[in-house]
Design a protein around this motif. Structure first.
Motif: not given
Length: 193
Positions: A1-13
């Motif tokens: 199983m691949t482990r991914a780090l998703v970095l998200f950068a936006h203040p508005c949902d």
């Protein structure tokens, strides 16, 4: 199983970036990947590199202390996916601060005889999903720093087997069809990353 780090950068949902972020996470999880979903704003990540951190930057025994949890998450990743808007021809400050504070000597690179050597070679897949307010031409005339940072600097410290840079340019005038098309492209690329 691949482990991914998703970095998200936006203040508005409710942003288009948020829609893309959710699509990335959902598609990778649907593939059976273990996704560490790091929403920098929701987690309250501080992008400010302090004086003490800068002074201890090259001290490999202590430099990771203030950001140890993020360093560990990065070290666990086999894939790194960045989801962010381009603002003023650059990353949002919170993402730039992540690179400043977490991509440290001994973490993302090591120095050998003054040369930078990659240290995140366990990251085999690298992707960026982004939107630009301006056209591709405007970005190119400005040098397109975000694209170059991902495809050169981040690529260099990872040396991934596979890399994708997915950008929707001219977001300010993008039609619903253009947005839907980009959303579909992101989903397809995440299925094959």
């Amino acid at each position: 199983m691949t482990r991914a780090l998703v970095l998200f950068a936006h203040p508005c949902d409710d942003s288009f970036s948020s829609v893309l972020h959710k699509r990335v996470v959902r598609t990778l999880r649907d593939r059976g990947w273990d996704v560490d979903d790091c929403d920098l704003y929701a987690e309250g990540f501080s992008p400010v590199l302090t004086e003490a951190e800068r002074r201890g930057y090259h001290d490999l025994d202590t430099n990771t202390g203030p950001v140890a949890d993020y360093v560990e998450r990065l070290r666990q990743a086999e894939a790194l996916v960045l989801v962010f808007p381009v603002w003023n021809f650059g990353y949002p400050a919170i993402l730039k601060g992540f690179f400043d504070r977490v991509f440290l000597p001994g973490v993302s690179f090591r120095l050998e005889d003054g040369a930078v050597k990659p240290n995140l070679t366990h990251i085999r897949k690298l992707a960026a999903v982004t939107t630009y307010g301006g056209t591709r031409l405007r970005a190119m005339l400005a040098g397109d720093p975000p694209r170059k940072c991902v495809t050169r600097a981040v690529w260099h410290v990872c040396r991934p087997e596979k890399m994708r840079y997915l950008a929707l340019y001219d977001m300010n005038r993008a039609s619903q069809d253009a947005r839907r098309g980009f959303h579909k492209r992101v989903m397809e690329e995440m299925r094959t990353l």
